[in-house]
Structure formats: structure tokens, C-alpha cells
Motif scaffolding. Structure first.
Motif, PDB file in Angstrom:
ATOM      1  N   ALA A   1       0.844  -1.196   0.000  1.00 43.91           N
ATOM      2  CA  ALA A   1       0.000   0.000   0.000  1.00 43.91           C
ATOM      3  C   ALA A   1       0.878   1.244   0.000  1.00 43.91           C
ATOM      4  CB  ALA A   1      -0.913   0.011   1.228  1.00 43.91           C
ATOM      5  N   SER A   2       0.484   2.249  -0.782  1.00 43.38           N
ATOM      6  CA  SER A   2       1.232   3.490  -0.780  1.00 43.38           C
ATOM      7  C   SER A   2       1.121   4.150   0.595  1.00 43.38           C
ATOM      8  CB  SER A   2       0.708   4.433  -1.866  1.00 43.38           C
ATOM      9  OG  SER A   2      -0.636   4.770  -1.620  1.00 43.38           O
ATOM     10  N   ARG A   3       2.091   4.932   0.938  1.00 47.63           N
ATOM     11  CA  ARG A   3       2.194   5.437   2.299  1.00 47.63           C
ATOM     12  C   ARG A   3       1.055   6.390   2.668  1.00 47.63           C
ATOM     13  NH1 ARG A   3       7.414   4.531   0.631  1.00 47.63           N
ATOM     14  NH2 ARG A   3       8.746   3.462   2.127  1.00 47.63           N
ATOM     15  N   ILE A   4       0.495   7.091   1.702  1.00 48.31           N
ATOM     16  CA  ILE A   4      -0.587   8.015   2.035  1.00 48.31           C
ATOM     17  C   ILE A   4      -1.926   7.557   1.458  1.00 48.31           C
ATOM     18  CG2 ILE A   4       0.931  10.008   2.316  1.00 48.31           C
ATOM     19  CD1 ILE A   4       0.134  10.924  -0.471  1.00 48.31           C
ATOM     20  N   GLY A   5      -2.006   6.281   1.084  1.00 48.92           N
ATOM     21  CA  GLY A   5      -3.297   5.720   0.727  1.00 48.92           C
ATOM     22  C   GLY A   5      -3.777   6.003  -0.675  1.00 48.92           C
ATOM     23  N   LEU A   6      -2.862   6.135  -1.633  1.00 48.01           N
ATOM     24  CA  LEU A   6      -3.288   6.433  -2.999  1.00 48.01           C
ATOM     25  C   LEU A   6      -3.605   5.185  -3.803  1.00 48.01           C
ATOM     26  CD1 LEU A   6      -0.906   9.343  -4.036  1.00 48.01           C
ATOM     27  CD2 LEU A   6      -3.298   9.460  -3.372  1.00 48.01           C
ATOM     28  N   TYR A   7      -2.908   4.100  -3.540  1.00 49.64           N
ATOM     29  CA  TYR A   7      -3.136   2.895  -4.342  1.00 49.64           C
ATOM     30  C   TYR A   7      -2.596   1.686  -3.615  1.00 49.64           C
ATOM     31  CZ  TYR A   7       1.558   4.406  -5.710  1.00 49.64           C
ATOM     32  OH  TYR A   7       2.851   4.844  -5.697  1.00 49.64           O
ATOM     33  N   VAL A   8      -2.935   0.498  -4.157  1.00 48.21           N
ATOM     34  CA  VAL A   8      -2.503  -0.785  -3.605  1.00 48.21           C
ATOM     35  C   VAL A   8      -1.916  -1.613  -4.745  1.00 48.21           C
ATOM     36  CG1 VAL A   8      -3.252  -2.895  -2.436  1.00 48.21           C
ATOM     37  CG2 VAL A   8      -4.280  -0.702  -1.822  1.00 48.21           C
ATOM     38  N   ALA A   9      -0.805  -2.300  -4.478  1.00 52.87           N
ATOM     39  CA  ALA A   9      -0.146  -3.115  -5.496  1.00 52.87           C
ATOM     40  C   ALA A   9      -0.036  -4.556  -5.012  1.00 52.87           C
ATOM     41  CB  ALA A   9       1.245  -2.554  -5.817  1.00 52.87           C
ATOM     42  N   TYR A  10       0.222  -5.452  -5.958  1.00 52.71           N
ATOM     43  CA  TYR A  10       0.277  -6.886  -5.693  1.00 52.71           C
ATOM     44  C   TYR A  10       1.730  -7.323  -5.558  1.00 52.71           C
ATOM     45  CZ  TYR A  10       0.039 -11.874  -6.979  1.00 52.71           C
ATOM     46  OH  TYR A  10       0.169 -13.231  -7.023  1.00 52.71           O
ATOM     47  N   ALA A  11       2.026  -8.120  -4.527  1.00 53.93           N
ATOM     48  CA  ALA A  11       3.398  -8.590  -4.327  1.00 53.93           C
ATOM     49  C   ALA A  11       3.497 -10.111  -4.275  1.00 53.93           C
ATOM     50  CB  ALA A  11       3.962  -7.988  -3.037  1.00 53.93           C
ATOM     51  N   GLY A  12       2.388 -10.820  -4.427  1.00 52.78           N
ATOM     52  CA  GLY A  12       2.443 -12.273  -4.436  1.00 52.78           C
ATOM     53  C   GLY A  12       1.255 -12.892  -3.732  1.00 52.78           C
ATOM     54  N   GLY A  13       1.110 -14.221  -3.867  1.00 52.94           N
ATOM     55  CA  GLY A  13       0.002 -14.918  -3.228  1.00 52.94           C
ATOM     56  C   GLY A  13      -1.231 -14.982  -4.111  1.00 52.94           C
ATOM     57  N   ARG A  14      -2.358 -15.412  -3.520  1.00 52.07           N
ATOM     58  CA  ARG A  14      -3.608 -15.560  -4.267  1.00 52.07           C
ATOM     59  C   ARG A  14      -4.540 -14.406  -3.941  1.00 52.07           C
ATOM     60  NH1 ARG A  14      -5.271 -19.905  -2.066  1.00 52.07           N
ATOM     61  NH2 ARG A  14      -6.939 -19.003  -0.811  1.00 52.07           N
ATOM     62  N   LEU A  15      -5.111 -13.797  -4.977  1.00 53.06           N
ATOM     63  CA  LEU A  15      -5.943 -12.615  -4.776  1.00 53.06           C
ATOM     64  C   LEU A  15      -7.362 -12.966  -4.353  1.00 53.06           C
ATOM     65  CD1 LEU A  15      -4.810 -10.229  -7.639  1.00 53.06           C
ATOM     66  CD2 LEU A  15      -4.665  -9.819  -5.189  1.00 53.06           C
ATOM     67  N   GLY A  16      -8.065 -13.746  -5.162  1.00 57.48           N
ATOM     68  CA  GLY A  16      -9.459 -14.048  -4.846  1.00 57.48           C
ATOM     69  C   GLY A  16     -10.325 -12.807  -4.935  1.00 57.48           C
ATOM     70  N   GLU A  17     -11.249 -12.667  -3.983  1.00 62.13           N
ATOM     71  CA  GLU A  17     -12.129 -11.500  -3.995  1.00 62.13           C
ATOM     72  C   GLU A  17     -11.433 -10.311  -3.352  1.00 62.13           C
ATOM     73  OE1 GLU A  17     -16.289  -9.861  -2.075  1.00 62.13           O
ATOM     74  OE2 GLU A  17     -15.833 -11.997  -1.990  1.00 62.13           O
ATOM     75  N   VAL A  18     -11.516  -9.173  -4.001  1.00 63.07           N
ATOM     76  CA  VAL A  18     -10.935  -7.941  -3.479  1.00 63.07           C
ATOM     77  C   VAL A  18     -12.073  -6.971  -3.206  1.00 63.07           C
ATOM     78  CG1 VAL A  18      -9.417  -5.993  -3.962  1.00 63.07           C
ATOM     79  CG2 VAL A  18      -8.783  -8.272  -4.743  1.00 63.07           C
ATOM     80  N   THR A  19     -12.245  -6.610  -1.966  1.00 62.01           N
ATOM     81  CA  THR A  19     -13.251  -5.622  -1.601  1.00 62.01           C
ATOM     82  C   THR A  19     -12.518  -4.336  -1.251  1.00 62.01           C
ATOM     83  OG1 THR A  19     -14.665  -7.354  -0.735  1.00 62.01           O
ATOM     84  CG2 THR A  19     -15.191  -5.122  -0.092  1.00 62.01           C
ATOM     85  N   SER A  20     -12.774  -3.287  -1.983  1.00 59.51           N
ATOM     86  CA  SER A  20     -12.025  -2.057  -1.772  1.00 59.51           C
ATOM     87  C   SER A  20     -12.977  -0.880  -1.597  1.00 59.51           C
ATOM     88  CB  SER A  20     -11.082  -1.800  -2.949  1.00 59.51           C
ATOM     89  OG  SER A  20     -11.769  -1.867  -4.169  1.00 59.51           O
ATOM     90  N   PHE A  21     -12.530   0.086  -0.827  1.00 61.90           N
ATOM     91  CA  PHE A  21     -13.374   1.230  -0.501  1.00 61.90           C
ATOM     92  C   PHE A  21     -12.595   2.523  -0.691  1.00 61.90           C
ATOM     93  CE2 PHE A  21     -14.830  -2.381   1.912  1.00 61.90           C
ATOM     94  CZ  PHE A  21     -16.203  -2.319   1.782  1.00 61.90           C
ATOM     95  N   TYR A  22     -13.347   3.564  -0.903  1.00 64.31           N
ATOM     96  CA  TYR A  22     -12.752   4.870  -1.121  1.00 64.31           C
ATOM     97  C   TYR A  22     -13.601   5.883  -0.378  1.00 64.31           C
ATOM     98  CZ  TYR A  22      -9.889   8.175  -3.695  1.00 64.31           C
ATOM     99  OH  TYR A  22      -8.984   9.127  -4.043  1.00 64.31           O
TER     100      TYR A  22
END
Length: 491
Positions: free
Chosen positions: A147-168
């Protein structure tokens, strides 16, 4: 002896049917937080002379309107390319990432099998006009996220994603000095143009509306045959766009950002995806196109998203989705789970089991257990034409009378029965398989998992054809066996 074989066949077929009806795997166990480790994930660069990724299809649910999926935010613009700000590189977290303030007020949900452009884990946002910067929360059990330090975006670094629930949600993060910077070689032209466009404006809202109105006179120049206008080598793409008055979303958004900055308004670029139409509140397979838009800062309000691309370029005609099943099969969950739970043995009604068991026993005694074995791709239609008039079953679910076409949207093994004929259907997800093959290539080349195919092609020209094929398989409208076979051979 035949009776014993038939009995054994019934037991095996029943066990096989049970395993095919509801395949599952144990849920990934939560890992300890690694948010403070300081491991950085570098977002991709965005060139105005290149292109964004192809369209993609995602299981999504939203609020009934067009859904924007925020990937990356950029403030640095140099030589026709948007560059990530080093201070804003995300730090590595595990299992769940929460950044910024709450409460979470807007959002959506996606079912992902692969990260999108540049390792992006998209954050669902409301319509960009009137959007305010705020907190981000992404839940992806089993995935390693950054996650970016001030909450601008999220990136993938490995593992299984599955369902992603995201809020803004709402927030009041201040802009940085870089959100007012202009490219040195074009500053004079941009300042003069901005003064002319915003003459007489005394506030931010007036300047923004004037710039949007100015850009409405430009032409969206992207088509399915030529998705990116040809800009001559050595020519600054922003200046080319302002002179020729035609381009695609990233040109419109970049021009808006630079003209806003030239008029004294803090602004920046956002790159992500946008649905080709409204996304309903229930889960549905939705087409998303790569897209770029802008954000500007209004004192006392915060950051506001703005759509700078004219309407003809914002919502392209909806691309044809994978062919719909005349009668839905049991492969589409009403709500995709956040992560698979422990394996559950389902029950099968006698009304389905007995006919299938009888067919299996008769086939076994007769020396042929299955009529046919079929391999098809996700989204590809399987036609069951005979015997006409017989009910067709997929695992334990009746889908209609033959002839009927069945479309599978989930990989796995399925038992398709029609009268005395039984097919074992293996459904293959070439998109996921291409993604795994590309991940192996990145490890081989010692590149981070967030590297894009085009970054690979730029650093290793010998893999250019591989990169193009990966893009086609992962982000094209169709992923087929022949392209995947070629990819495996080249890798």
C-alpha cells in the motif's frame, strides 16, 4: 465379475461427481503483518507515446453506475512520461492493508484471478466527478499486498488474490509542490494557453470548467483498429496533442493536469480501469477498459476527480461478453467468496444421482465409461446437440433439453450428461495459465512481480513477442489454446 465392476464403477463415479460439483481448497492461513518492513514496490511508468493495456473482464458489483477502478496516481511528468514519485512507493503489507482515514463510504467488490496493469490491485471508486481523496481498504486473504504510504493505491506482491473488496472514502490530504510542476521545455506555452483559457476566472471551479470546455473541442482518436494515435518519434506527445487536437484518454487527462497546474491549480494523473457500462449491485461479468483521468485540489474541499476525456471516448461501445448460457449453469456463484473455505462434501439428490449412476454402470458394463472427453476454454460454448429432447445435466444441475449451448466461466472438471451419453469436460483458464507462465519468466529474469509485459520487452527486446502474446492472452477478448501453446514454446 461384471456385477462387481459395475458396483465399483458406481462408487467411483459417485465420488467423482461429488468432487466435481463443488471443488475447493483450504483457505490461506493469515500471515503476520509485514507493513513496517519497508519493502518497496515500484509502479509502472506511463508513456504518452505508448499504450495502456487491453480490455479485461472481471466479476464485479457496484452501485448501479459506471465503476472506476483506481490503479496508480502520478505527479511527476518528464519527457512525455509519467513517473512514480519515489517517496510514494508503497510498502509491503500482508493479508490486509488499511491506509488513511475512515469511515469508508463508497466502494465496490471484484473477483480477481490476476493483478491488472503493473501489478495493480484496483480500488473501486464512485464516479470521478465530485470524487474526494480518502482512505483505502483492501481485503485479499492469502495475498501479499503493498500500500502506498498516504493511501493512494494498492499493489500486488504475491500470493492468491481471490475476492478484493475495496473502498474509497472522504479525506483531506494536502497536495505536494510537485502537483504544480510543469515540464521546463513547455512551461511557457502552457502558461500562455492557460491564461487565455481561464481569463477572468477567480476561483478553482471556474478554471476547471473552462479547461474541460476547451478540451471538448478535441477529438478522441482511439478505435479498435488503431487504439493509439501515431506520434512521430522525437516529438513531445503533449505538445503534439495540443497542436493536432486529437488523442486518447491519457492525452486528455495529461493536458487537463498541465493546464490546471499552469493556471495555479494543484492536479495529478490517475490511471486505472473503467467499466464499459453501469455495474449492477449484484455480481456480474463486466467488461473494463484501461482509462486515465485527472484529479485537482480545491481548498476546503479536498481532491476531486474529473473526467477530461469527451463523452465519445469515455464510454466506448460495450464489447461482446463471452456468449451467455441459454440456461445458466452452476458455475457462477451468486457472490464469489472472499477466499475458499475448508472443503465441504456436498449432497446430491437421488433425482440426479440415480440417472447418472445408471448411465455410468451401463457404460462400465458395456466397456466404455465415458462417451467423450472435451477440453474447452473459459467463456467458450459447448454444444450438446444429441440426443435431442433429453435433459442435459452439468454435475448435479439440470440446464435444459438438448440441443443446448453451455458456457463455463470457471475452470475445472465437469460431468455433462445427456441421456445415455456422458462427457467429461475440462475447462481451462488460459488467462490464468498465461499469468503463471509470465510470473515464471519474471523470476527467471530476476524482475519483481509487478513488472509489466511492456517493461520486460523494453529491457529484454528478445522477449518482445512474448510480451505481446502475454498481453493478448491476459487482457484480450479471448484467450485460446493455440496462443497459449505458442507462449509456452517461446518461454
Amino acid at each position: 465379475m461384471r456385477i462387481l465392476l459395475a458396483a465399483a464403477g458406481l462408487v467411483l463415479v459417485y465420488a467423482g461427481i461429488v468432487s466435481l460439483v463443488s471443488p475447493g481448497e483450504p483457505a490461506a492461513s493469515p500471515q503476520p503483518w509485514g507493513f513496517g518492513t519497508g519493502v518497496a514496490v515500484r509502479p509502472p511508468e506511463v508513456s504518452l507515446s505508448g499504450g495502456l493495456y487491453f480490455k479485461t473482464y472481471l466479476w464485479a458489483r457496484g452501485g448501479g453506475g459506471v465503476l472506476y477502478l483506481r490503479c496508480y496516481v502520478y505527479s511527476r511528468y518528464e519527457g512525455g512520461t509519467w513517473l512514480p514519485t519515489p517517496e510514494e512507493y508503497p510498502v509491503l503489507g500482508v493479508y490486509s492493508v488499511t491506509v488513511g482515514r475512515g469511515p469508508f463510504t463508497e466502494g465496490g467488490a471484484l473477483n480477481l484471478t490476476l493483478p491488472l496493469m503493473g501489478g495493480c490491485v484496483p480500488v473501486a471508486t464512485p464516479s470521478v466527478d465530485g470524487l474526494q481523496l480518502g482512505s483505502i481498504k483492501v481485503l485479499a486473504p492469502g495475498a501479499n499486498l503493498a500500500a502506498s504510504r498516504i493511501g493512494l493505491y494498492v499493489a500486488y506482491a504475491g500470493g492468491r488474490l481471490g475476492e478484493v473488496t475495496s473502498f474509497y472514502g472522504p479525506g483531506d490530504l494536502p497536495p505536494s509542490p510537485e502537483d504544480l510542476s510543469l515540464p521546463p521545455g513547455q512551461a511557457g506555452v502552457l502558461l500562455a494557453l492557460a491564461r487565455n483559457i481561464t481569463a477572468g476566472c477567480g476561483d478553482v471551479s471556474c478554471k476547471v470548467e473552462r479547461i474541460k470546455e476547451f478540451l471538448k473541442g478535441f477529438t478522441y482518436d482511439g478505435t479498435m483498429d488503431a487504439p493509439w494515435p501515431h506520434i512521430p518519434p522525437g516529438v513531445d506527445p503533449l505538445m503534439w496533442f495540443l497542436q493536432n487536437k486529437r488523442g486518447v484518454c491519457v492525452h486528455f487527462a495529461t493536458a487537463f493536469v498541465m493546464l490546471a497546474r499552469a493556471s495555479g491549480v494543484h492536479a495529478r494523473l490517475v490511471v486505472g480501469y473503467m467499466s464499459d457500462g453501469p455495474v449492477p449491485t449484484q455480481w456480474s461479468l463486466t467488461a473494463f477498459s484501461p482509462h486515465a483521468w485527472a484529479e485537482y485540489y480545491q481548498p476546503g474541499v479536498g481532491w476531486i476527480g474529473v473526467e477530461a476525456t469527451p463523452p465519445m471516448g469515455v464510454t466506448p461501445p460495450a464489447a461482446p461478453l463471452p456468449r451467455e448460457t441459454p440456461t445458466p449453469v452452476a458455475t457462477t456463484p451468486e457472490a464469489p467468496p472472499a477466499s475458499p473455505g475448508p472443503y465441504q462434501w456436498p449432497s446430491i439428490g437421488l433425482g440426479v444421482f440415480l440417472p447418472l449412476a445408471g448411465v455410468a454402470a451401463a457404460a462400465l458394463v458395456g466397456g466404455a465409461l465415458f462417451k467423450k472427453r472435451v477440453v474447452i476454454a473459459v467463456g467458450e460454448a459447448l454444444r450438446v446437440g444429441a440426443p435431442r429432447g433429453f435433459w442435459v445435466y452439468v454435475n448435479r444441475r439440470r440446464v435444459g433439453r438438448a440441443p443446448v449451448e453451455i458456457v463455463f466461466d470457471k475452470p475445472g472438471l465437469y460431468l455433462v450428461a445427456a441421456g445415455p451419453f456422458v462427457r467429461v469436460v475440462r475447462v481451462v483458464d488460459y488467462r490464468s495459465m498465461a499469468g503463471r507462465a509470465f510470473e515464471k519468466l519474471l523470476k527467471k529474469l530476476k524482475l519483481p512481480p509487478s513488472a509489466t509485459p511492456r517493461e520486460v520487452a523494453e529491457r529484454f527486446p528478445q522477449y518482445r513477442e512474448v510480451a505481446l502474446l502475454v498481453e493478448k492472452l491476459r487482457f484480450g477478448l479471448r484467450a485460446n489454446k493455440e496462443d497459449y501453446r505458442r507462449l509456452k514454446e517461446m518461454i
